[in-house]
Each structure stands twice: as C-alpha cells, then as structure tokens.
Design an enzyme around this catalytic site. Structure first.
Site, PDB file in Angstrom:
ATOM      1  N   ILE A 217       0.828  -1.195   0.000  1.00 27.75           N
ATOM      2  CA  ILE A 217       0.000   0.000   0.000  1.00 27.75           C
ATOM      3  C   ILE A 217       0.870   1.255   0.000  1.00 27.75           C
ATOM      4  O   ILE A 217       2.058   1.214   0.348  1.00 27.75           O
ATOM      5  CB  ILE A 217      -0.950   0.021   1.205  1.00 27.75           C
ATOM      6  CG1 ILE A 217      -0.162   0.040   2.524  1.00 27.75           C
ATOM      7  CG2 ILE A 217      -1.895  -1.181   1.157  1.00 27.75           C
ATOM      8  CD1 ILE A 217      -1.024   0.183   3.765  1.00 27.75           C
ATOM      9  N   GLY A 220       0.716   6.396   4.128  1.00 25.96           N
ATOM     10  CA  GLY A 220      -0.304   7.380   4.460  1.00 25.96           C
ATOM     11  C   GLY A 220       0.207   8.802   4.344  1.00 25.96           C
ATOM     12  O   GLY A 220      -0.507   9.703   3.885  1.00 25.96           O
TER      13      GLY A 220
END
Length: 295
Positions: A217, A220
């Site tokens: 991923i 953030g």
C-alpha cells in the site's frame, strides 16, 4: 511491553540533530507526484534546484533524511516506567503540521519529541497515543510543530482516560468548491520510501499479504502530501509560504496506481478537504483542514 500511565506523559525521545539538502526536498516532491509533466512550469520549482520551493508537508519526512528514527532519551525522570508500543499493531491515525516559518531548502535542525496524551479504548479495543515533535533551528527558534496520532491496536487496557481527544474538523456539507484528481504511479510507494520510510508493508508483496492487503500500500504520509499538493495548486498558486498548517485523518489506504480525488472547500483562509478513490468507492482522507496566510 505495555503502556504505563501516567508515566507515558513524561516520556521523551532522544533529541535528534539532522541535516537535509535540496536533493532531499526535490526527492520528496517527486515522491508525491510533482514534476510528472516536465513542461509544467508551476511544479518545476519543487523538483529543480533553480529557485527551489519546498512543499510544506515535506516536514513529515525531512527529519528522516539524515537523522534516523527517534529513540527513548537516555536520561528520564528517576523511576519512570518506559512504555513501548507493539509496532506490529500500529496504525497512523491523524497528522498535523504547523509551520512557524517557511521551510528552507536545506539546513541543520534539532527535533525534540514527546508524548502529549494517551487514551485507553479498552483491553480489546486498543489505545490512541498522541506525540508531538518540535523543530528548532541553530538559533533555537521554532520552525515547525508536528502532531501525530497513532492507533495502537494491541495496547489497550492500561488504565488511562477513555475519552477527551479534540473533535476532528468538520468539512462543510455543501458541494465542494473545487474537486481535483491526482493520479499515482504503480511504483509510487517504491519512490516515496526513499524519503526514509522503509516499512516493508509499502514495498514487499509478501509482507503486504500477511497484513491482509492484495499488494503493498501507499504510505499514508504520501497521501497526506498529495492533499497538501492539491491545496497548493488550487488555493495558494503554488506558493508554499502561504500554508500555515495542514492536518487530516487517515481513513483507508491508497494502492499505488490509484487516482486520488480531492474535494476542497474554501472559507476565507481555511481550506477543508477530503480525499477518495472513486474506482474503489473508498474515502482515504477525512476531516482535512489547511490554514493559509492571508494576503
């Protein structure tokens, strides 16, 4: 080891002296997708040394460029019990940056970090720990303050207060004033990690699968930087000195290759924002708020 309360509120990290250069500044801008079009003269100053500009959200990574991670201070108050969180169970919840001065393109700084509060959600519900990091220059003057909220999923039940955190910023209920879509590359996380965050969750497919993801991923803080880029583009005319603060809550991960759609609302010098990935019907950033300097 568990969280010891209220000892954690007196726990400090070893001060760090770190240096970053124009190369680090440019690498950060490339990591959040700037300079993709080499003919875009509005973005080029962020990725070229000529008349270089610094993206304000770069403050979240520049201390990693040459300084390394924070460590518990060698000298603590006598009898202080040191808390250590379960690193495998940590999730970055919220991030805020405040710029007391515009970031210079290079320099040497001192970072001091401390835990400012901790909330106990319960034995099986985890904890929320809030840390503050202060940057000062060689004159001792404040440059930036970073406030990060971490959800420690495996560290609840330590006896701290269950509530008391400030309410998150509420975005307007009206239609967004501006919506901008910014694409990410399939290799975006591999580029962004060179800023100093080498967590294998963002690069190693096997680690990502163990964590329940189909692929690595995006960081953030990379998504956080992309929302700062959107504010710069739409409301600051690419002038980074206009941004006083930028904050947001992380609500879902971005996959490299996703297109991030940022909805923005302007109320004088307060810019509210949220971000979503339309193809996956997922909101990835909530409760965003940027404050800019007025003219």
């Amino acid at each position: 080891m568990p969280i010891y309360y209220p000892d954690i509120l007196e726990q400090k990290a070893e001060p760090r002296v770190f240096t970053y250069t124009e190369k680090d500044v440019m690498l950060y801008a490339l990591g959040i997708g700037m300079g993709r079009d080499p003919m875009n003269e509005r973005e080029l100053p962020f990725v070229l040394e000529k008349d270089i500009k610094v993206v304000p959200s770069a403050v979240t990574t520049l201390a990693l460029a040459k300084g390394g991670p924070a460590r518990p201070a060698s000298e603590q108050n006598p009898g202080l019990r040191i808390s250590e969180l379960n690193l495998l169970m940590l999730v970055h919840g919220e991030q805020k940056i405040e710029l007391h001065k515009p970031l210079p393109s290079s320099g040497t700084f001192r970072a001091t970090s401390r835990t400012i509060t901790a909330f106990d959600k319960g034995q099986d519900k985890g904890a929320v720990v809030v840390d503050e990091t202060m940057w000062t220059d060689d004159k001792g003057e404040k440059i930036a303050t970073l406030t990060a909220s971490t959800f420690a999923r495996g560290d609840g039940g330590f006896g701290g207060p269950p509530a008391g955190a400030p309410e998150p910023h509420s975005v307007p209920t009206r239609k967004p004033d501006v919506t901008v879509s910014l694409d990410t590359r399939p290799d975006q996380a591999l580029l962004y990690r060179l800023n100093g965050d080498f967590n294998p969750l963002h690069s190693d497919p096997s680690v990502a699968k163990q964590a329940g993801f189909s692929r690595p991923i995006l960081h953030g803080l990379c998504t956080f930087g992309i929302t700062c880029r959107a504010v710069l583009q739409e409301f600051c005319n690419f002038d980074p000195t206009r941004i006083l603060s930028h904050e947001a809550r992380f609500s879902a991960p971005v996959l490299p290759g996703d297109t991030i759609t940022v909805d923005l609302w302007q109320d004088v010098d307060v810019i509210s924002f949220e971000a979503r990935v339309i193809d996956r019907c997922t909101t990835v950033i909530k409760n965003g708020k940027a404050v800019r300097r007025g003219f």
